[in-house]
Design a protein around this motif. Structure first.
Motif, PDB file in Angstrom:
ATOM      1  N   ARG A  78      39.855  -0.989 -65.417  1.00  0.00           N
ATOM      2  CA  ARG A  78      40.424  -2.035 -64.184  1.00  0.00           C
ATOM      3  C   ARG A  78      39.245  -1.942 -63.163  1.00  0.00           C
ATOM      4  N   ASP A  79      38.714  -0.603 -63.083  1.00  0.00           N
ATOM      5  CA  ASP A  79      37.742  -0.432 -62.043  1.00  0.00           C
ATOM      6  C   ASP A  79      36.301  -1.167 -62.179  1.00  0.00           C
ATOM      7  N   VAL A  80      36.020  -1.768 -63.293  1.00  0.00           N
ATOM      8  CA  VAL A  80      34.845  -2.335 -63.736  1.00  0.00           C
ATOM      9  C   VAL A  80      35.147  -3.764 -63.955  1.00  0.00           C
ATOM     10  N   VAL A  81      36.315  -4.493 -64.042  1.00  0.00           N
ATOM     11  CA  VAL A  81      36.501  -5.653 -64.238  1.00  0.00           C
ATOM     12  C   VAL A  81      37.154  -6.398 -62.833  1.00  0.00           C
ATOM     13  N   ARG A  82      36.952  -7.654 -62.701  1.00  0.00           N
ATOM     14  CA  ARG A  82      37.520  -8.327 -61.776  1.00  0.00           C
ATOM     15  C   ARG A  82      38.608  -9.291 -62.563  1.00  0.00           C
ATOM     16  N   ILE A  83      39.709  -9.648 -62.347  1.00  0.00           N
ATOM     17  CA  ILE A  83      40.822 -10.323 -62.907  1.00  0.00           C
ATOM     18  C   ILE A  83      41.014 -11.583 -62.206  1.00  0.00           C
ATOM     19  N   ALA A  84      41.021 -12.743 -62.447  1.00  0.00           N
ATOM     20  CA  ALA A  84      41.274 -14.035 -62.027  1.00  0.00           C
ATOM     21  C   ALA A  84      42.337 -14.573 -62.737  1.00  0.00           C
ATOM     22  N   THR A  85      43.493 -15.164 -62.149  1.00  0.00           N
ATOM     23  CA  THR A  85      44.546 -15.790 -62.912  1.00  0.00           C
ATOM     24  C   THR A  85      45.112 -16.963 -62.100  1.00  0.00           C
ATOM     25  N   LYS A  86      45.822 -17.679 -62.599  1.00  0.00           N
ATOM     26  CA  LYS A  86      46.479 -18.995 -62.192  1.00  0.00           C
ATOM     27  C   LYS A  86      47.726 -19.159 -62.243  1.00  0.00           C
ATOM     28  N   VAL A  87      48.504 -19.732 -61.154  1.00  0.00           N
ATOM     29  CA  VAL A  87      49.749 -20.287 -61.342  1.00  0.00           C
ATOM     30  C   VAL A  87      49.904 -21.777 -61.062  1.00  0.00           C
ATOM     31  N   ARG A  88      50.747 -22.670 -61.691  1.00  0.00           N
ATOM     32  CA  ARG A  88      51.366 -23.874 -61.355  1.00  0.00           C
ATOM     33  C   ARG A  88      51.790 -24.557 -62.635  1.00  0.00           C
ATOM     34  N   GLN A  89      51.120 -24.358 -63.922  1.00  0.00           N
ATOM     35  CA  GLN A  89      51.181 -25.046 -64.968  1.00  0.00           C
ATOM     36  C   GLN A  89      52.339 -24.448 -66.102  1.00  0.00           C
ATOM     37  N   ASN A  90      52.501 -23.149 -65.837  1.00  0.00           N
ATOM     38  CA  ASN A  90      53.545 -22.580 -66.923  1.00  0.00           C
ATOM     39  C   ASN A  90      54.857 -23.221 -66.945  1.00  0.00           C
ATOM     40  N   HIS A 124      47.276  -5.978 -58.296  1.00  0.00           N
ATOM     41  CA  HIS A 124      46.695  -7.129 -57.768  1.00  0.00           C
ATOM     42  C   HIS A 124      45.819  -7.859 -58.423  1.00  0.00           C
ATOM     43  N   VAL A 125      45.473  -9.120 -58.260  1.00  0.00           N
ATOM     44  CA  VAL A 125      44.458  -9.800 -58.897  1.00  0.00           C
ATOM     45  C   VAL A 125      43.318 -10.099 -57.820  1.00  0.00           C
ATOM     46  N   ASP A 126      42.119 -10.000 -58.416  1.00  0.00           N
ATOM     47  CA  ASP A 126      41.008 -10.272 -57.626  1.00  0.00           C
ATOM     48  C   ASP A 126      40.810 -11.687 -57.051  1.00  0.00           C
ATOM     49  N   LEU A 127      41.483 -12.697 -57.787  1.00  0.00           N
ATOM     50  CA  LEU A 127      41.098 -14.225 -57.430  1.00  0.00           C
ATOM     51  C   LEU A 127      42.431 -14.796 -58.023  1.00  0.00           C
ATOM     52  N   LEU A 128      43.104 -15.739 -57.341  1.00  0.00           N
ATOM     53  CA  LEU A 128      44.364 -16.200 -57.654  1.00  0.00           C
ATOM     54  C   LEU A 128      43.987 -17.722 -57.625  1.00  0.00           C
ATOM     55  N   TRP A 129      44.189 -18.577 -58.382  1.00  0.00           N
ATOM     56  CA  TRP A 129      43.923 -20.088 -58.502  1.00  0.00           C
ATOM     57  C   TRP A 129      45.289 -20.883 -58.481  1.00  0.00           C
ATOM     58  N   ALA A 130      45.365 -21.943 -57.698  1.00  0.00           N
ATOM     59  CA  ALA A 130      46.241 -22.991 -57.910  1.00  0.00           C
ATOM     60  C   ALA A 130      45.492 -23.820 -59.031  1.00  0.00           C
ATOM     61  N   HIS A 131      46.369 -23.700 -60.149  1.00  0.00           N
ATOM     62  CA  HIS A 131      45.942 -24.215 -61.252  1.00  0.00           C
ATOM     63  C   HIS A 131      45.664 -25.956 -61.312  1.00  0.00           C
ATOM     64  N   ALA A 132      46.537 -26.523 -60.481  1.00  0.00           N
ATOM     65  CA  ALA A 132      46.491 -27.991 -60.571  1.00  0.00           C
ATOM     66  C   ALA A 132      47.075 -28.383 -59.213  1.00  0.00           C
ATOM     67  N   ALA A 155      46.669 -10.602 -53.899  1.00  0.00           N
ATOM     68  CA  ALA A 155      45.406 -11.196 -54.134  1.00  0.00           C
ATOM     69  C   ALA A 155      44.309 -11.218 -53.192  1.00  0.00           C
ATOM     70  N   LEU A 156      43.019 -10.647 -53.761  1.00  0.00           N
ATOM     71  CA  LEU A 156      42.120 -10.474 -52.839  1.00  0.00           C
ATOM     72  C   LEU A 156      41.606 -11.762 -52.539  1.00  0.00           C
ATOM     73  N   ARG A 157      41.382 -12.702 -53.083  1.00  0.00           N
ATOM     74  CA  ARG A 157      41.082 -14.028 -52.714  1.00  0.00           C
ATOM     75  C   ARG A 157      41.706 -15.099 -53.422  1.00  0.00           C
TER      76      ARG A 157
END
Length: 317
Positions: A78-90, A124-132, A155-157
């Protein structure tokens, strides 16, 4: 994690994990993730809906669960990767997408992120997207919900995927009015070849990157990620032809130049496509099912396209 550098640096290449847990089994996914990190990769891109259409359950979450399992199995990962995930479509009800897609209400955003964090096993996640887009919900409500998550450190961004440029700018204006963190990243479909203008894409939910998106990104300093960057292998696999919407003279011209440039640079065609994207400041998302594909994509960082190469591609269109 043994042999892992504990510093994080930005990388222009993102590992797409959409098929993890469905078309790509857990052992294979672990090997891909290990290879990606060993090669200096940083960003992992997933979504809470991946991949409901390929999962017998009819809902998403498989990709996030595999990443979570990998993180638990690799101390220090977890210290060496950044994780981006998305919400909206599930889908909220199995096998009923898009009717039951979760949407972007404040409640849906909060619930979606909470469930993603649980599957990933992170705080936390490093980037959270609005998927659509979700035009059934006031944009101010969505913006406030995303801003709240940043304020809490969940979410950091935050960023917008598959949104029109004008709605992104409107959302950023609302964020300023509310005093919350705005969307600072865009994710759209983009590759070297382009479909015929004004033709409808057959892939549900996809939105192509347009000139106004790049204009917005450049003027506001936004990060741009591209998906379907390698067109599902169509640049190199005869059994994966481009969709019919790409059947026009410009495609033939671009592909001819691509073949020439790859030969001149002693690179693969996929590497040239990735280099073309990165040369424009676009960070490509690349999916993989074999370790060799990870290694090939990471090596694209060493491919250098000059202005003359870019001009040849532009003229071929």
């Amino acid at each position: 994690m043994a042999g892992m550098d504990n510093t994080i640096s930005d990388s222009p290449f993102i590992l797409g994990t959409m098929d993890f847990g469905t078309r790509v089994g857990t052992d294979e996914a672990f090997a891909l993730l290990d290879s990606f990190v060993a090669g200096g990769g940083v960003w992992l891109d997933t979504a809470n809906c991946y991949s409901f259409w390929a999962d017998s359950s009819g809902v998403g979450g498989a990709s996030e669960r595999v990443i979570g399992a990998w993180l638990r199995a690799r101390p220090g990962a977890r210290d060496v990767v950044r994780i981006a995930t998305k919400v909206r479509q599930n889908p909220l009800v199995p096998h009923t997408w898009p009717q039951s897609a979760e949407g972007l209400s404040a409640r849906a955003v909060r619930t979606g992120v909470e469930e993603s964090l649980r599957r990933l096993g992170v705080d936390h996640v490093d980037l959270l997207w609005a998927h659509a887009e979700d035009r059934t919900v006031p944009m101010a409500e969505t913006v406030g919900a995303f801003g709240e998550l940043v304020a809490k450190g969940t979410a950091l961004r935050v960023g917008a995927a598959n949104h029109t440029a004008w709605r992104v700018e409107r959302a950023r204006s609302l964020a300023r009015e509310q005093g919350v963190e705005p969307w600072t990243a865009l994710q759209l479909r983009h590759s070297l070849v382009q479909p015929r203008p004004l033709t409808r894409l057959t892939e549900a939910g996809h939105r192509l990157l347009a000139d106004e998106d790049l204009d917005l990104a450049q003027s506001e300093g936004l990060t741009v990620w591209s998906y379907s960057s390698l067109m599902w292998g169509s640049y190199v696999r005869t059994d994966k032809p481009l969709p019919r919407t790409y059947d026009h003279p410009g495609t033939a011209g671009v592909l001819a130049v691509l073949d020439d440039v790859a030969g001149e640079l002693s690179a693969t065609k996929n590497q040239v496509v990735l280099a073309w994207l990165m040369r424009q400041g676009i960070d490509p998302i690349v999916g993989a099912s074999r370790v060799e594909q990870i290694e090939e994509a990471l090596a694209a960082r060493r491919v250098r396209l000059d202005d003359e190469h870019l001009a040849r591609f532009a003229e071929a269109r």
